[in-house]
Design a protein around this motif. Structure first.
Motif, mmCIF file in Angstrom:
data_model
loop_
_atom_site.group_PDB
_atom_site.id
_atom_site.type_symbol
_atom_site.label_atom_id
_atom_site.label_comp_id
_atom_site.label_asym_id
_atom_site.label_seq_id
_atom_site.Cartn_x
_atom_site.Cartn_y
_atom_site.Cartn_z
ATOM 1 N N ILE A 105 -22.204 51.001 -31.307
ATOM 2 C CA ILE A 105 -20.880 50.116 -31.483
ATOM 3 C C ILE A 105 -19.549 50.695 -31.288
ATOM 4 O O ILE A 105 -19.418 51.896 -32.028
ATOM 5 C CB ILE A 105 -20.905 49.174 -32.834
ATOM 6 C CG1 ILE A 105 -19.756 48.204 -33.006
ATOM 7 C CG2 ILE A 105 -20.966 50.154 -33.937
ATOM 8 C CD1 ILE A 105 -19.925 47.149 -34.206
ATOM 9 N N ASP A 106 -18.848 50.242 -30.433
ATOM 10 C CA ASP A 106 -17.392 50.715 -30.317
ATOM 11 C C ASP A 106 -16.589 49.487 -30.181
ATOM 12 O O ASP A 106 -16.806 48.447 -29.897
ATOM 13 C CB ASP A 106 -17.348 51.349 -28.841
ATOM 14 C CG ASP A 106 -18.112 52.717 -28.954
ATOM 15 O OD1 ASP A 106 -17.994 53.682 -29.616
ATOM 16 O OD2 ASP A 106 -18.703 52.705 -28.144
ATOM 17 N N ILE A 107 -15.398 49.726 -31.079
ATOM 18 C CA ILE A 107 -14.251 48.708 -31.138
ATOM 19 C C ILE A 107 -13.171 49.254 -30.793
ATOM 20 O O ILE A 107 -12.507 50.145 -31.623
ATOM 21 C CB ILE A 107 -14.231 48.055 -32.559
ATOM 22 C CG1 ILE A 107 -15.651 47.287 -33.066
ATOM 23 C CG2 ILE A 107 -12.858 47.241 -32.547
ATOM 24 C CD1 ILE A 107 -15.669 46.566 -34.471
ATOM 25 N N LYS A 108 -12.671 48.903 -29.842
ATOM 26 C CA LYS A 108 -10.840 49.402 -29.248
ATOM 27 C C LYS A 108 -10.246 48.321 -29.127
ATOM 28 O O LYS A 108 -10.267 47.418 -28.341
ATOM 29 C CB LYS A 108 -11.432 50.157 -27.879
ATOM 30 C CG LYS A 108 -12.217 51.359 -28.186
ATOM 31 C CD LYS A 108 -12.525 51.883 -26.476
ATOM 32 C CE LYS A 108 -13.524 52.914 -26.763
ATOM 33 N NZ LYS A 108 -14.097 53.334 -25.549
ATOM 34 N N ASP A 109 -9.257 48.231 -30.184
ATOM 35 C CA ASP A 109 -8.197 47.252 -30.370
ATOM 36 C C ASP A 109 -8.765 45.764 -30.260
ATOM 37 O O ASP A 109 -9.371 45.480 -31.423
ATOM 38 C CB ASP A 109 -7.235 47.309 -28.897
ATOM 39 C CG ASP A 109 -6.243 48.693 -28.967
ATOM 40 O OD1 ASP A 109 -5.957 49.118 -30.190
ATOM 41 O OD2 ASP A 109 -6.194 49.131 -27.985
ATOM 42 N N LYS A 110 -8.810 45.128 -29.420
ATOM 43 C CA LYS A 110 -9.451 43.803 -29.236
ATOM 44 C C LYS A 110 -10.684 43.514 -28.480
ATOM 45 O O LYS A 110 -11.207 42.405 -28.131
ATOM 46 C CB LYS A 110 -8.414 42.738 -28.647
ATOM 47 C CG LYS A 110 -7.229 42.482 -29.463
ATOM 48 C CD LYS A 110 -6.238 41.669 -28.897
ATOM 49 C CE LYS A 110 -4.987 41.397 -29.603
ATOM 50 N NZ LYS A 110 -4.116 40.425 -29.398
ATOM 51 N N GLU A 111 -11.384 44.732 -28.115
ATOM 52 C CA GLU A 111 -12.648 44.725 -27.396
ATOM 53 C C GLU A 111 -13.700 45.495 -28.172
ATOM 54 O O GLU A 111 -13.552 46.277 -28.871
ATOM 55 C CB GLU A 111 -12.481 45.393 -26.208
ATOM 56 C CG GLU A 111 -11.578 44.875 -25.181
ATOM 57 C CD GLU A 111 -11.303 45.821 -24.022
ATOM 58 O OE1 GLU A 111 -10.875 45.203 -22.879
ATOM 59 O OE2 GLU A 111 -11.616 47.027 -24.037
ATOM 60 N N LEU A 112 -14.774 44.681 -28.010
ATOM 61 C CA LEU A 112 -16.103 45.257 -28.707
ATOM 62 C C LEU A 112 -17.063 45.563 -27.683
ATOM 63 O O LEU A 112 -17.427 44.683 -26.770
ATOM 64 C CB LEU A 112 -16.584 44.179 -29.741
ATOM 65 C CG LEU A 112 -18.007 44.292 -30.224
ATOM 66 C CD1 LEU A 112 -18.005 45.636 -31.231
ATOM 67 C CD2 LEU A 112 -18.509 43.001 -30.944
ATOM 68 N N PHE A 113 -17.621 46.702 -27.954
ATOM 69 C CA PHE A 113 -18.599 47.054 -27.034
ATOM 70 C C PHE A 113 -20.132 47.266 -27.680
ATOM 71 O O PHE A 113 -20.096 48.076 -28.717
ATOM 72 C CB PHE A 113 -18.499 48.282 -26.135
ATOM 73 C CG PHE A 113 -17.135 48.248 -25.443
ATOM 74 C CD1 PHE A 113 -17.450 47.791 -24.157
ATOM 75 C CD2 PHE A 113 -15.786 48.726 -25.792
ATOM 76 C CE1 PHE A 113 -16.123 47.699 -23.159
ATOM 77 C CE2 PHE A 113 -14.744 48.310 -25.167
ATOM 78 C CZ PHE A 113 -14.998 47.754 -23.661
#
Length: 192
Positions: free
Chosen positions: A94-102
């Motif tokens: 799981i990666d959360i960068k600002d307003k994006e989730l991967f």
């Protein structure tokens, strides 16, 4: 026939009079019947950093077994991606960068999949939607179907995915809805 109509109008007047007398009780009953009774306090949870990364193992849960030995299962990635052949022996990234989730995971054929969602940050959670549909013809017909996921960090070693789903519709002044929610709690793997 005329007698039946007079009886109906008499009944209608009596019903309206009783509603006018008891409207505060009906109002309070309607408000309290639609409120959440067992709300979980999540104010003490950690705030998700602007750039968050972690790994966890998803699990396959058995929902029920039918009489013909058919087994129905569920997991977080299976609900979100609608893919059955997820490899549960490999961790989910799981990666959360600002307003994006991967969300990155592997299937049974060792093919790597990456799901990307746009979401919004709140005080101590990240919220994204996998389904949001509305149909609206004001007053005549209104329909809403939504599936929302909220991600929480209760501690440095745990992550919670809270799913909330609602289906509601109204035709003229009559409406109905169904809703349900579930939590998936995972232990985060230490950074390698």
């Amino acid at each position: 026939m005329k007698k039946r109509i007079e009886n109906f109008y008499g009944f209608q007047k009596h019903l309206v009079r009783r509603l006018k007398q008891n409207w505060p009780v009906l109002f309070v009953f309607c408000i309290t019947s639609c409120t959440i009774q067992n709300k979980i306090n999540r104010d003490g949870y950690k705030s998700i950093p602007p750039k968050f990364s972690g790994k966890f193992y998803d699990q396959l849960d058995t929902l029920h077994v039918r009489y013909d030995n058919q087994i129905f299962t569920s997991s977080l990635i299976k609900k979100i991606s609608n893919i059955d052949n997820v490899d549960y022996l490999k961790p989910i990234q799981i990666d959360i960068k600002d307003k994006e989730l991967f969300l990155s995971y592997s299937d049974a054929r060792s093919k790597r999949h990456v799901l990307k969602f746009y979401g919004k940050r709140y005080k101590n959670k990240f919220v994204f939607y996998t389904n949001y549909q509305t149909i609206s013809f004001p007053i005549i017909f209104i329909s809403k179907e939504m599936t929302r996921y909220s991600i929480y960090l209760p501690s440095d070693k745990e992550i919670i995915f809270e799913m909330y789903s609602v289906n509601e519709a109204a035709l003229l002044f009559f409406g109905g809805d169904t809703s349900h929610s579930s939590d998936n709690k995972f232990k985060l793997l230490p950074n390698e």
